[in-house]
Scaffold this motif. Structure first.
Motif, short mmCIF file in Angstrom:
data_model
loop_
_atom_site.label_atom_id
_atom_site.label_comp_id
_atom_site.label_asym_id
_atom_site.label_seq_id
_atom_site.Cartn_x
_atom_site.Cartn_y
_atom_site.Cartn_z
N CYS A 119 0.95 -1.32 0.16
CA CYS A 119 0.05 -0.19 -0.32
C CYS A 119 0.85 0.47 0.32
CB CYS A 119 -1.03 0.02 1.62
SG CYS A 119 -2.06 -1.12 1.19
N PHE A 120 1.51 0.90 0.72
CA PHE A 120 2.32 2.54 0.54
C PHE A 120 3.66 2.51 -0.28
CE2 PHE A 120 6.50 5.00 2.25
CZ PHE A 120 6.03 6.62 3.06
N SER A 121 3.72 2.00 -1.30
CA SER A 121 4.05 1.68 -2.14
C SER A 121 3.67 2.34 -3.63
CB SER A 121 5.17 0.04 -2.83
OG SER A 121 5.43 0.11 -1.90
N LYS A 132 -2.18 10.14 3.23
CA LYS A 132 -1.88 10.85 4.18
C LYS A 132 -1.54 9.87 4.89
CE LYS A 132 -2.76 15.40 2.07
NZ LYS A 132 -3.83 16.97 2.79
N GLU A 133 -3.14 9.48 5.78
CA GLU A 133 -3.23 8.68 6.57
C GLU A 133 -2.41 7.52 6.76
OE1 GLU A 133 -5.33 9.09 8.89
OE2 GLU A 133 -6.80 9.39 8.62
N LEU A 134 -1.77 6.79 5.30
CA LEU A 134 -1.18 5.74 5.24
C LEU A 134 0.50 5.90 5.17
CD1 LEU A 134 -0.80 2.67 4.42
CD2 LEU A 134 -0.65 3.55 1.91
N ALA A 135 0.18 7.22 5.10
CA ALA A 135 2.02 7.92 5.69
C ALA A 135 2.05 8.33 7.33
CB ALA A 135 2.29 9.31 4.84
N SER A 136 1.06 9.02 7.29
CA SER A 136 1.41 8.56 9.14
C SER A 136 1.12 7.41 9.90
CB SER A 136 -0.48 9.26 9.60
OG SER A 136 -0.27 9.83 11.17
N LEU A 137 0.08 6.21 9.46
CA LEU A 137 0.91 4.70 10.05
C LEU A 137 2.11 4.92 9.91
CD1 LEU A 137 -1.03 2.93 10.87
CD2 LEU A 137 -1.36 1.67 9.01
N MET A 138 2.78 4.57 8.28
CA MET A 138 3.77 4.44 8.58
C MET A 138 5.02 5.09 9.73
SD MET A 138 4.60 2.02 6.20
CE MET A 138 5.14 1.24 5.79
N GLU A 139 4.97 6.23 9.46
CA GLU A 139 5.58 7.05 10.63
C GLU A 139 5.45 6.93 11.80
OE1 GLU A 139 8.62 9.89 12.15
OE2 GLU A 139 8.16 9.18 10.54
N LYS A 141 4.57 3.61 12.68
CA LYS A 141 5.29 2.39 13.12
C LYS A 141 7.29 2.85 13.19
CE LYS A 141 6.34 -1.67 10.48
NZ LYS A 141 5.94 -3.03 10.01
N ARG A 142 7.39 3.90 12.11
CA ARG A 142 9.27 4.16 12.36
C ARG A 142 9.43 4.86 14.03
NH1 ARG A 142 12.82 8.15 11.33
NH2 ARG A 142 11.00 9.91 11.64
N ALA A 143 8.32 5.83 14.80
CA ALA A 143 8.60 6.58 15.16
C ALA A 143 9.31 4.97 17.15
CB ALA A 143 7.86 7.77 16.07
N ILE A 144 8.10 4.53 16.88
CA ILE A 144 7.99 3.02 17.35
C ILE A 144 9.65 2.53 17.47
CG2 ILE A 144 7.07 0.88 18.29
CD1 ILE A 144 4.25 2.12 17.04
N ILE A 145 10.36 2.70 16.04
CA ILE A 145 11.49 1.49 16.49
C ILE A 145 12.35 2.22 16.54
CG2 ILE A 145 13.11 0.73 13.92
CD1 ILE A 145 10.58 -0.45 13.47
N VAL A 146 12.50 3.76 16.80
CA VAL A 146 13.52 4.61 17.24
C VAL A 146 13.68 4.91 18.59
CG1 VAL A 146 13.94 7.34 17.33
CG2 VAL A 146 12.73 6.38 15.58
N GLY A 147 12.53 4.89 19.17
CA GLY A 147 11.79 4.47 20.40
C GLY A 147 13.01 3.30 20.63
N LEU A 148 12.51 1.92 20.66
CA LEU A 148 12.68 0.87 20.54
C LEU A 148 14.59 1.07 20.26
CD1 LEU A 148 10.75 -1.23 19.20
CD2 LEU A 148 10.80 -1.35 21.56
N ASN A 169 15.38 4.24 10.41
CA ASN A 169 15.29 4.15 9.10
C ASN A 169 15.91 2.75 7.82
OD1 ASN A 169 14.44 6.66 9.52
ND2 ASN A 169 15.92 8.01 8.84
N LEU A 170 16.98 2.28 8.31
CA LEU A 170 17.24 1.25 7.46
C LEU A 170 16.75 -0.24 8.21
CD1 LEU A 170 21.26 1.50 8.96
CD2 LEU A 170 20.18 1.77 6.57
N ILE A 171 15.71 -0.04 8.81
CA ILE A 171 15.22 -1.13 9.07
C ILE A 171 13.62 -0.84 8.71
CG2 ILE A 171 13.29 -2.01 11.28
CD1 ILE A 171 15.67 -1.65 12.89
N MET A 172 13.23 0.24 8.53
CA MET A 172 11.67 0.37 7.15
C MET A 172 12.44 0.39 5.94
SD MET A 172 9.87 1.18 9.19
CE MET A 172 8.14 1.80 8.47
#
Length: 207
Positions: A119-121, A132-139, A141-148, A169-172
């Motif tokens: 979907c993101f692709s 925009k909602e999809l981009a927000s959803l992916m961000e 997820k990225r923010a959660i990974i940054v925290g981890l 970013n590399l993990i995403m």
């Protein structure tokens, strides 16, 4: 802007179908066809509902798509990322998520890859509500990974000079490539071997 997530809480007529089962079916339609190529009329025909009944329940193709996407996201392996508590080891969770994803991608009969990544692709940069909602959803997820990653550094699971933003970013990016590669029919062992090697390069130790 009204969030598409609000649509699924809208009041509607009494339904004569199981909403969750219908959303599951529609999710597979979008997974097979993509968002743009699947019309509201085709969804109605495939689900055996009239266009009016589908509209009364979901209001729009966009709202139906986002509900299908949320349904998918609620059962993906990476939901575990959001459940990690302070003090818990982070590395084993990444290995668990990647191991489960390897099995799922290898066992998926149609070899469609990850629905979210697909979907993101397709919709990345799309200046619409659903894009925009999809981009927000992916961000999110990225923010959660940054925290981890930050947590893993504090707990000395990763080197202290690890850059959490860059690593996330590399993990995403890896997950996107992993989804694409899995469409070629790689088996679970091959996919997990890739994941293991990648996580070691990030700095995690194999459990």
């Amino acid at each position: 802007m009204t969030s598409l997530r609000d649509d699924k809480r809208s009041a509607g007529r009494p339904r004569s179908f199981d909403r969750e089962q219908l959303v599951e079916k529609v999710m597979h339609l979008f997974w097979d066809r993509g968002y743009r190529d699947l019309s509201f009329n085709e969804i109605a025909t495939a689900t055996g509902l009239t266009r009016a009944s589908l509209y009364n329940s979901f209001k729009s193709k966009e709202a139906l798509f986002f509900e299908a996407l949320q349904h998918y996201c609620s059962s993906t392996p990476d939901v575990l990322f959001a459940e990690v508590k302070e003090g818990e080891q982070v590395g084993p969770v990444f290995y668990q998520v990647f191991a489960t994803a390897s099995k799922l991608r290898a066992s998926e009969e149609k070899k469609r890859g990850c629905f979210t990544v697909n979907c993101f692709s397709e919709l990345a940069g799309d200046d619409t509500d659903v894009g925009k909602e999809l981009a927000s959803l992916m961000e999110e997820k990225r923010a959660i990974i940054v925290g981890l990653i930050d947590q893993a550094v504090r707990q000395k699971e990763l080197p202290k000079d690890t850059n959490a933003e860059t690593t996330a970013n590399l993990i995403m990016a890896f997950l996107s490539g992993f989804s694409l590669f899995s469409k070629g029919g790689a088996d679970g062992a091959t996919l997990y071997s890739m994941c293991d090697s990648f996580l070691q390069q990030v700095g995690f130790q194999t459990p």
